[in-house]
Design a protein around this motif. Sequence first.
Motif, PDB file in Angstrom:
ATOM      1  N   ALA A   1      20.481  11.983 -10.589  1.00  0.00           N
ATOM      2  CA  ALA A   1      20.295  11.397  -9.268  1.00  0.00           C
ATOM      3  C   ALA A   1      18.886  10.826  -9.149  1.00  0.00           C
ATOM      4  CB  ALA A   1      20.514  12.462  -8.202  1.00  0.00           C
ATOM      5  N   SER A   2      18.777   9.710  -8.455  1.00  0.00           N
ATOM      6  CA  SER A   2      17.475   9.135  -8.173  1.00  0.00           C
ATOM      7  C   SER A   2      16.864   9.878  -6.998  1.00  0.00           C
ATOM      8  CB  SER A   2      17.604   7.652  -7.824  1.00  0.00           C
ATOM      9  OG  SER A   2      18.009   6.935  -8.944  1.00  0.00           O
ATOM     10  N   ARG A   3      15.548   9.872  -6.962  1.00  0.00           N
ATOM     11  CA  ARG A   3      14.807  10.493  -5.871  1.00  0.00           C
ATOM     12  C   ARG A   3      13.825   9.473  -5.320  1.00  0.00           C
ATOM     13  NH1 ARG A   3      12.375  15.539  -8.880  1.00  0.00           N
ATOM     14  NH2 ARG A   3      11.159  15.655  -7.000  1.00  0.00           N
ATOM     15  N   LEU A   4      13.389   9.706  -4.091  1.00  0.00           N
ATOM     16  CA  LEU A   4      12.362   8.848  -3.503  1.00  0.00           C
ATOM     17  C   LEU A   4      10.987   9.429  -3.780  1.00  0.00           C
ATOM     18  CD1 LEU A   4      13.823   7.825  -0.040  1.00  0.00           C
ATOM     19  CD2 LEU A   4      13.427   6.378  -2.024  1.00  0.00           C
ATOM     20  N   TRP A   5      10.066   8.539  -4.139  1.00  0.00           N
ATOM     21  CA  TRP A   5       8.693   8.906  -4.455  1.00  0.00           C
ATOM     22  C   TRP A   5       7.764   8.068  -3.590  1.00  0.00           C
ATOM     23  CZ3 TRP A   5       8.171  12.801  -7.948  1.00  0.00           C
ATOM     24  CH2 TRP A   5       9.295  13.096  -8.725  1.00  0.00           C
ATOM     25  N   HIS A   6       6.761   8.709  -2.993  1.00  0.00           N
ATOM     26  CA  HIS A   6       5.774   7.975  -2.208  1.00  0.00           C
ATOM     27  C   HIS A   6       4.640   7.585  -3.155  1.00  0.00           C
ATOM     28  CE1 HIS A   6       2.416   7.263   0.578  1.00  0.00           C
ATOM     29  NE2 HIS A   6       3.385   6.755   1.316  1.00  0.00           N
ATOM     30  N   ILE A   7       4.356   6.295  -3.198  1.00  0.00           N
ATOM     31  CA  ILE A   7       3.360   5.745  -4.116  1.00  0.00           C
ATOM     32  C   ILE A   7       2.145   5.281  -3.324  1.00  0.00           C
ATOM     33  CG2 ILE A   7       2.904   3.940  -5.835  1.00  0.00           C
ATOM     34  CD1 ILE A   7       5.247   5.749  -6.662  1.00  0.00           C
ATOM     35  N   THR A   8       0.968   5.636  -3.799  1.00  0.00           N
ATOM     36  CA  THR A   8      -0.276   5.075  -3.290  1.00  0.00           C
ATOM     37  C   THR A   8      -1.008   4.492  -4.498  1.00  0.00           C
ATOM     38  OG1 THR A   8      -0.401   6.750  -1.560  1.00  0.00           O
ATOM     39  CG2 THR A   8      -2.415   5.503  -2.025  1.00  0.00           C
ATOM     40  N   LEU A   9      -1.160   3.176  -4.496  1.00  0.00           N
ATOM     41  CA  LEU A   9      -1.799   2.465  -5.599  1.00  0.00           C
ATOM     42  C   LEU A   9      -3.124   1.913  -5.096  1.00  0.00           C
ATOM     43  CD1 LEU A   9      -1.265   1.367  -8.530  1.00  0.00           C
ATOM     44  CD2 LEU A   9      -0.479  -0.727  -7.423  1.00  0.00           C
ATOM     45  N   SER A  10      -4.216   2.258  -5.766  1.00  0.00           N
ATOM     46  CA  SER A  10      -5.550   1.774  -5.393  1.00  0.00           C
ATOM     47  C   SER A  10      -6.052   0.816  -6.460  1.00  0.00           C
ATOM     48  CB  SER A  10      -6.531   2.943  -5.270  1.00  0.00           C
ATOM     49  OG  SER A  10      -6.081   3.847  -4.285  1.00  0.00           O
ATOM     50  N   VAL A  11      -6.569  -0.326  -6.012  1.00  0.00           N
ATOM     51  CA  VAL A  11      -7.105  -1.337  -6.926  1.00  0.00           C
ATOM     52  C   VAL A  11      -8.492  -1.746  -6.445  1.00  0.00           C
ATOM     53  CG1 VAL A  11      -4.838  -2.233  -7.607  1.00  0.00           C
ATOM     54  CG2 VAL A  11      -5.993  -3.210  -5.634  1.00  0.00           C
ATOM     55  N   SER A  12      -9.327  -2.199  -7.381  1.00  0.00           N
ATOM     56  CA  SER A  12     -10.646  -2.697  -6.990  1.00  0.00           C
ATOM     57  C   SER A  12     -11.185  -3.628  -8.069  1.00  0.00           C
ATOM     58  CB  SER A  12     -11.627  -1.544  -6.742  1.00  0.00           C
ATOM     59  OG  SER A  12     -11.999  -0.930  -7.947  1.00  0.00           O
ATOM     60  N   GLY A  13     -12.222  -4.362  -7.673  1.00  0.00           N
ATOM     61  CA  GLY A  13     -12.838  -5.304  -8.602  1.00  0.00           C
ATOM     62  C   GLY A  13     -13.912  -6.109  -7.897  1.00  0.00           C
ATOM     63  N   THR A  14     -14.195  -7.271  -8.457  1.00  0.00           N
ATOM     64  CA  THR A  14     -15.234  -8.117  -7.879  1.00  0.00           C
ATOM     65  C   THR A  14     -14.803  -8.639  -6.513  1.00  0.00           C
ATOM     66  OG1 THR A  14     -14.353 -10.062  -8.997  1.00  0.00           O
ATOM     67  CG2 THR A  14     -16.080  -8.840 -10.143  1.00  0.00           C
ATOM     68  N   GLU A  15     -15.771  -8.929  -5.688  1.00  0.00           N
ATOM     69  CA  GLU A  15     -15.483  -9.387  -4.328  1.00  0.00           C
ATOM     70  C   GLU A  15     -14.674 -10.679  -4.325  1.00  0.00           C
ATOM     71  OE1 GLU A  15     -18.844  -9.592  -1.739  1.00  0.00           O
ATOM     72  OE2 GLU A  15     -19.388  -7.498  -2.091  1.00  0.00           O
ATOM     73  N   ALA A  16     -13.793 -10.765  -3.343  1.00  0.00           N
ATOM     74  CA  ALA A  16     -12.967 -11.953  -3.136  1.00  0.00           C
ATOM     75  C   ALA A  16     -12.965 -12.221  -1.628  1.00  0.00           C
ATOM     76  CB  ALA A  16     -11.543 -11.710  -3.638  1.00  0.00           C
ATOM     77  N   PRO A  17     -12.771 -13.468  -1.226  1.00  0.00           N
ATOM     78  CA  PRO A  17     -12.726 -13.767   0.215  1.00  0.00           C
ATOM     79  C   PRO A  17     -11.604 -12.974   0.907  1.00  0.00           C
ATOM     80  CG  PRO A  17     -12.891 -15.786  -1.074  1.00  0.00           C
ATOM     81  CD  PRO A  17     -12.649 -14.674  -2.043  1.00  0.00           C
ATOM     82  N   LEU A  18     -11.933 -12.387   2.063  1.00  0.00           N
ATOM     83  CA  LEU A  18     -10.971 -11.557   2.779  1.00  0.00           C
ATOM     84  C   LEU A  18      -9.672 -12.296   3.103  1.00  0.00           C
ATOM     85  CD1 LEU A  18     -13.167  -9.469   5.245  1.00  0.00           C
ATOM     86  CD2 LEU A  18     -11.838  -8.644   3.306  1.00  0.00           C
ATOM     87  N   LYS A  19      -9.772 -13.564   3.473  1.00  0.00           N
ATOM     88  CA  LYS A  19      -8.564 -14.325   3.808  1.00  0.00           C
ATOM     89  C   LYS A  19      -7.635 -14.428   2.601  1.00  0.00           C
ATOM     90  CE  LYS A  19     -10.194 -17.156   7.624  1.00  0.00           C
ATOM     91  NZ  LYS A  19     -10.374 -18.517   8.137  1.00  0.00           N
ATOM     92  N   GLU A  20      -8.220 -14.634   1.421  1.00  0.00           N
ATOM     93  CA  GLU A  20      -7.395 -14.744   0.204  1.00  0.00           C
ATOM     94  C   GLU A  20      -6.756 -13.400  -0.152  1.00  0.00           C
ATOM     95  OE1 GLU A  20      -9.338 -16.646  -3.091  1.00  0.00           O
ATOM     96  OE2 GLU A  20     -10.160 -18.218  -1.787  1.00  0.00           O
ATOM     97  N   VAL A  21      -7.515 -12.307   0.024  1.00  0.00           N
ATOM     98  CA  VAL A  21      -6.976 -10.977  -0.269  1.00  0.00           C
ATOM     99  C   VAL A  21      -5.806 -10.688   0.670  1.00  0.00           C
ATOM    100  CG1 VAL A  21      -7.466  -8.503  -0.288  1.00  0.00           C
ATOM    101  CG2 VAL A  21      -9.172 -10.102  -1.160  1.00  0.00           C
TER     102      VAL A  21
END
Length: 164
Positions: free
Chosen positions: A52-72
């Motif tokens: 049986a499949s189960r539900l998993w809560h995912i929290t994915l964190s990413v980071s890097g060089t600055e990018a314009p907020l509107k583009e993000v």
Amino acid sequence: MRRGRPGAPPRGTAERTLTSVGTGGDTRRPDDPGAERDGAARPAPENGRQEASRLWHITLSVSGTEAPLKEVRRALEQLAHDHPFLLTSRYANDHAEIRYWEEARDLHDAAAVALRLWGEHRSTAKLPPWEIVGLEVIDRETYHQRIAEGYGPPPASPVGVHPF
């Protein structure tokens, strides 16, 4: 919705098929020797039961060089459109956090799908060239237990893409 790259499965996953919420029926690959191509009933697994499949809560964190907020923001909104199971995204100009539910057989499958999410959608959603710096995968019961006890992640509301 079945996810994955066409062709041979990655090394070490010959017997696993990664799926996402909403897969519906059988998750066998079409090239699986046990899969029927004519739509006939498929034999049960050798042990007589399906996992049986189960539900998993995912929290994915990413980071890097600055990018314009509107583009993000635009990129995360496109990611939410491409991957409709995203609950919420929070972002700044140099990092973001994405939270969603994934359906998978076990933690290993859920984590594998989550770790591919950013890279597989990087070009289509025009995501910043950031790297994954954190991943949390917890089952549904643990998520609800944390919320009830008041020490888990804040509930994923409001749903959508928001600045930190």
